[in-house]
Scaffold this motif. Structure first.
Motif, PDB file in Angstrom:
ATOM      1  N   TYR A   1       0.823  -1.196   0.000  1.00 44.03           N
ATOM      2  CA  TYR A   1       0.000   0.000   0.000  1.00 44.03           C
ATOM      3  C   TYR A   1       0.866   1.259   0.000  1.00 44.03           C
ATOM      4  N   PHE A   2       1.902   1.296   0.832  1.00 42.67           N
ATOM      5  CA  PHE A   2       2.712   2.510   0.935  1.00 42.67           C
ATOM      6  C   PHE A   2       3.585   2.688  -0.309  1.00 42.67           C
ATOM      7  N   ARG A   3       4.189   1.618  -0.793  1.00 41.86           N
ATOM      8  CA  ARG A   3       5.130   1.753  -1.914  1.00 41.86           C
ATOM      9  C   ARG A   3       4.433   1.967  -3.254  1.00 41.86           C
ATOM     10  N   ARG A   4       3.287   1.301  -3.437  1.00 41.61           N
ATOM     11  CA  ARG A   4       2.635   1.381  -4.744  1.00 41.61           C
ATOM     12  C   ARG A   4       1.330   2.176  -4.693  1.00 41.61           C
ATOM     13  N   GLY A   5       0.851   2.476  -3.483  1.00 38.92           N
ATOM     14  CA  GLY A   5      -0.407   3.202  -3.370  1.00 38.92           C
ATOM     15  C   GLY A   5      -1.609   2.392  -3.798  1.00 38.92           C
ATOM     16  N   LEU A   6      -1.497   1.059  -3.746  1.00 37.72           N
ATOM     17  CA  LEU A   6      -2.568   0.194  -4.228  1.00 37.72           C
ATOM     18  C   LEU A   6      -3.565  -0.116  -3.136  1.00 37.72           C
ATOM     19  N   ILE A   7      -4.803  -0.217  -3.531  1.00 39.40           N
ATOM     20  CA  ILE A   7      -5.871  -0.615  -2.634  1.00 39.40           C
ATOM     21  C   ILE A   7      -6.934  -1.301  -3.494  1.00 39.40           C
ATOM     22  N   PRO A   8      -7.576  -2.387  -3.010  1.00 37.14           N
ATOM     23  CA  PRO A   8      -8.573  -3.076  -3.840  1.00 37.14           C
ATOM     24  C   PRO A   8      -9.730  -2.176  -4.226  1.00 37.14           C
ATOM     25  N   SER A   9     -10.338  -2.478  -5.356  1.00 40.51           N
ATOM     26  CA  SER A   9     -11.446  -1.661  -5.844  1.00 40.51           C
ATOM     27  C   SER A   9     -12.677  -1.762  -4.948  1.00 40.51           C
ATOM     28  N   TRP A  10     -12.761  -2.849  -4.142  1.00 42.05           N
ATOM     29  CA  TRP A  10     -13.940  -3.048  -3.304  1.00 42.05           C
ATOM     30  C   TRP A  10     -13.760  -2.474  -1.885  1.00 42.05           C
ATOM     31  N   SER A  11     -12.655  -1.793  -1.627  1.00 39.14           N
ATOM     32  CA  SER A  11     -12.434  -1.176  -0.317  1.00 39.14           C
ATOM     33  C   SER A  11     -12.348   0.342  -0.471  1.00 39.14           C
TER      34      SER A  11
ATOM     35  N   LYS B   1      -1.397   3.661 -15.832  1.00 37.05           N
ATOM     36  CA  LYS B   1      -0.093   3.589 -15.177  1.00 37.05           C
ATOM     37  C   LYS B   1       0.075   2.314 -14.340  1.00 37.05           C
ATOM     38  N   LEU B   2      -1.023   1.584 -14.139  1.00 37.32           N
ATOM     39  CA  LEU B   2      -0.931   0.352 -13.349  1.00 37.32           C
ATOM     40  C   LEU B   2      -0.180  -0.712 -14.126  1.00 37.32           C
ATOM     41  N   THR B   3       0.635  -1.484 -13.424  1.00 38.09           N
ATOM     42  CA  THR B   3       1.237  -2.659 -14.050  1.00 38.09           C
ATOM     43  C   THR B   3       0.203  -3.783 -14.044  1.00 38.09           C
ATOM     44  N   LEU B   4       0.501  -4.837 -14.812  1.00 38.28           N
ATOM     45  CA  LEU B   4      -0.415  -5.985 -14.825  1.00 38.28           C
ATOM     46  C   LEU B   4      -0.511  -6.610 -13.435  1.00 38.28           C
ATOM     47  N   ALA B   5       0.615  -6.648 -12.709  1.00 43.27           N
ATOM     48  CA  ALA B   5       0.591  -7.172 -11.341  1.00 43.27           C
ATOM     49  C   ALA B   5      -0.307  -6.310 -10.466  1.00 43.27           C
ATOM     50  N   ASP B   6      -0.216  -4.962 -10.641  1.00 46.52           N
ATOM     51  CA  ASP B   6      -1.074  -4.056  -9.883  1.00 46.52           C
ATOM     52  C   ASP B   6      -2.549  -4.317 -10.197  1.00 46.52           C
ATOM     53  N   TYR B   7      -2.843  -4.560 -11.454  1.00 45.85           N
ATOM     54  CA  TYR B   7      -4.219  -4.760 -11.900  1.00 45.85           C
ATOM     55  C   TYR B   7      -4.841  -5.978 -11.203  1.00 45.85           C
ATOM     56  N   PHE B   8      -4.046  -7.040 -11.080  1.00 47.44           N
ATOM     57  CA  PHE B   8      -4.525  -8.229 -10.362  1.00 47.44           C
ATOM     58  C   PHE B   8      -4.736  -7.911  -8.881  1.00 47.44           C
TER      59      PHE B   8
END
Length: 597
Positions: free
Chosen positions: A428-438, A522-529
């Motif tokens: 979360y901190f390094r990539r800023g990722l969070i699931p679409s359902w949260s 800008k998302l990578t494929l790994a990020d998308y998953f």
């Protein structure tokens, strides 16, 4: 006054024994010792043959406590069982829990007959008593030894351990009845089995649904939800037993239904049951230890050791290989499942039934079961982790999960508040990722409560709270643990329809002409998953991206590092289902509609 003093003394001694069991469990956890063995030893030391010199021979109380404890243990196991995880292994698990238990008893019986000088019905009773595995022993050892088993193996053991107790109890009761009365027809046994299984399943399903409705509709005061669910489980168990149904099957199914439906105060219920089942196990094991007389074991210990070795090395492996032969388990998985058939409190509990009804040689059954449990825990319990690694059924240890806080929100069941500390190496901190359902809702920084906008940018050490569906809350963990190092995919595997997970969606859109939103480019494929999957990515996971389908081909460091592309022209008409597959599909749909899971 003397009688009052004796009651107070009994309370004091009982509390001291339980406290000794709790404190000794810390030592056992440190050294990986089977906790059941520790509690049994505590009871033996306190008994009439140990330094405690307590005179205890109340089999009725032991049976009552054991019944309540096993009912709570099975209910707690069902509550934690995700139906989606055991659905694919339901058939092999049921085979092991029924045919496997019967085969184990039948193979063990001839050895018990000649080793213990019994007749055939008595030797079959010995086999039935020690035939079932113990769920508490299996999963407590798996947890304390830090094992992560392959999903199919772990799910099979979980489902088998939860469902084989009812059949073993039924088999033991039928044999006790036969030995007591002297005759019983196969038709009577079959009718009894069908009645117990069918009625138990019906009561469990209906009872579970009623508990779910009551939890969500009745406005109970805060703090009473967990006692209500625990009491309801015992009501389901007792009601089933009175109706001559399998109370243990009913309470396990009720737990599965309640655990797989959205309910109020789910987290507090699970936490309360954790403590309740832990205390129930300690009390049950200590009482069983008090019933054991080491001085009485002298004449039967060697034959009992022979029975234990035959059970572990012959009967259980043979039953496992026969029952799993129709299913796609490799030989390593079969050997591990066979070796993980630990015997625990269930065997000693079943051995107390002949003592309760006053059968001849009743203490012999109890002593044999006790010796079998001790040897099983010593040999199988301490070698569980090495066996899993040697047979390649253990996955690499996952990093300890983050400290997750879950809060139920009154007035609705669809969302709950989930909180995490933000770690500097987290996804979360390094990539800023969070699931679409949260949805991030608030941030706590230096004891100040901020909105996500006010706290932007998030810093390590912050506590962030997100709204998420209760059934998906655990899946947020992977975004707040330290990222594991990822290995690069094999360049020889990369081609026109296989790409690295490091490529961005914008690059994919440029090459294949798919439509991608500006925010997602800008998302990578790994990020998308990571963002769109409900669970942690696994090999074979699929996600649609416009007209193509992304398939996870390789996982490294908990993330997708190799992605396959399934283009529209590759779609093929699915092969028609076989009759067996169609039947399994219809049965699964029927169970889903009836049980609501």
């Amino acid at each position: 006054m003397a009688s009052l003093d004796s009651v107070s003394l009994a309370i004091l001694l009982g509390a001291v024994l339980v406290m000794a069991g709790i404190l000794s469990s810390l030592l056992a956890l440190r050294f990986g010792a089977p906790l059941l063995l520790v509690f049994l030893v505590i009871g033996m030391l306190a008994g009439d043959s140990g330094p405690g010199q307590l005179q205890f021979d109340d089999v009725r109380t032991t049976y009552l406590v054991g019944s309540v404890a096993l009912a709570l243990i099975l209910f707690d196991g069902g509550l934690r069982t995700r139906f989606a995880s055991i659905r694919t292994v339901l058939a092999p698990s049921v085979m092991l829990a029924t045919v496997g238990v019967l085969l184990t008893a039948l193979v063990t019986a001839p050895f018990a007959k000649y080793a213990l000088d019994l007749n055939w019905s008595e030797s079959l009773l010995v086999g039935a008593v020690v035939a079932s595995t113990d769920a508490a022993a299996v999963f407590l050892l798996v947890h304390t030894q830090g094992l992560r088993l392959r999903p199919r193996v772990g799910a099979t053991l979980e489902a088998e351990s939860g469902t084989n107790d009812p059949f073993a109890i039924f088999l033991t009761l039928m044999l006790v009845e036969y030995i007591s009365v002297g005759s019983s027809s196969p038709g009577h046994v079959l009718v009894e089995f069908i009645q117990e299984a069918v009625l138990g399943a019906i009561v469990g399903v209906i009872g579970g649904r009623l508990v779910v409705i009551a939890l969500n509709k009745v406005a109970l005061p805060q703090g009473l939800h967990a006692p209500f669910v625990t009491t309801a489980a015992l009501v389901i168990f007792g009601g089933s037993q009175i109706m001559h149904a399998s109370g243990f099957l009913a309470v396990y199914l009720a737990g599965i239904i309640i655990g797989n439906r959205p309910t109020r105060a789910h987290n507090s219920v699970v936490t309360f049951l954790d403590a309740a089942t832990w205390l129930a196990q300690i009390v049950m094991f200590v009482l069983l230890g008090l019933l054991v007389s080491p001085s009485r074991l002298g004449t039967s210990v060697l034959p009992a050791v022979a029975v234990a070795l035959v059970l572990m090395l012959v009967a259980r492996p043979l039953a496992v290989f026969v029952c799993l032969s129709p299913f796609r388990f490799n030989w390593r998985e079969k050997i591990f499942i066979a070796w993980t058939g630990l015997r625990g409190a269930v065997a000693i509990f079943l051995a107390s039934i002949p003592m309760l009804v006053g059968l001849s040689k009743a203490y012999l059954y109890f002593d044999v079961a006790f010796v079998v449990v001790i040897i099983s825990l010593l040999l199988q319990g301490w070698t569980l982790a090495p066996a899993a690694r040697k047979l390649h059924v253990a996955l690499p240890r996952a990093e300890r999960g983050p400290r997750r806080v879950e809060l139920d929100l009154p007035g609705q069941l669809e969302q709950q508040l989930v909180g995490y500390p933000v770690r500097p190496k987290s996804l979360y901190f390094r990539r800023g990722l969070i699931p679409s359902w949260s949805k991030p809702t608030l941030v706590i920084r230096n004891e100040n409560i901020l909105t996500p906008a006010e706290a932007d940018p998030i810093a390590p050490g912050d506590y962030i709270y997100l709204l998420a569906p209760p059934e998906k809350a655990e899946s947020l963990d992977r975004f707040f643990v330290d990222m594991q190092p990822s290995t690069a995919p094999d360049p020889h595997l990369l081609g026109d329809f296989m790409v690295s997970g490091d490529h961005t969606l914008a690059e994919l859109a440029e090459i294949y002409g798919v439509k991608v939103g500006e925010d997602e480019g800008k998302l990578t494929l790994a990020d998308y998953f990571d963002v769109h999957l409900d669970r942690a990515p696994k090999e074979g996971a699929e996600l649609a991206l416009d007209e193509i389908v992304l398939v996870a081909r390789s996982i490294s460091g908990g993330r997708v590092n190799l992605v396959g592309l399934r283009l529209p022209e590759e779609d093929e008409t699915p092969e028609p289902l076989t009759r067996a597959q169609a039947l399994r599909k219809k049965l699964a749909e029927l169970w889903t509609s009836v049980a609501g899971v």
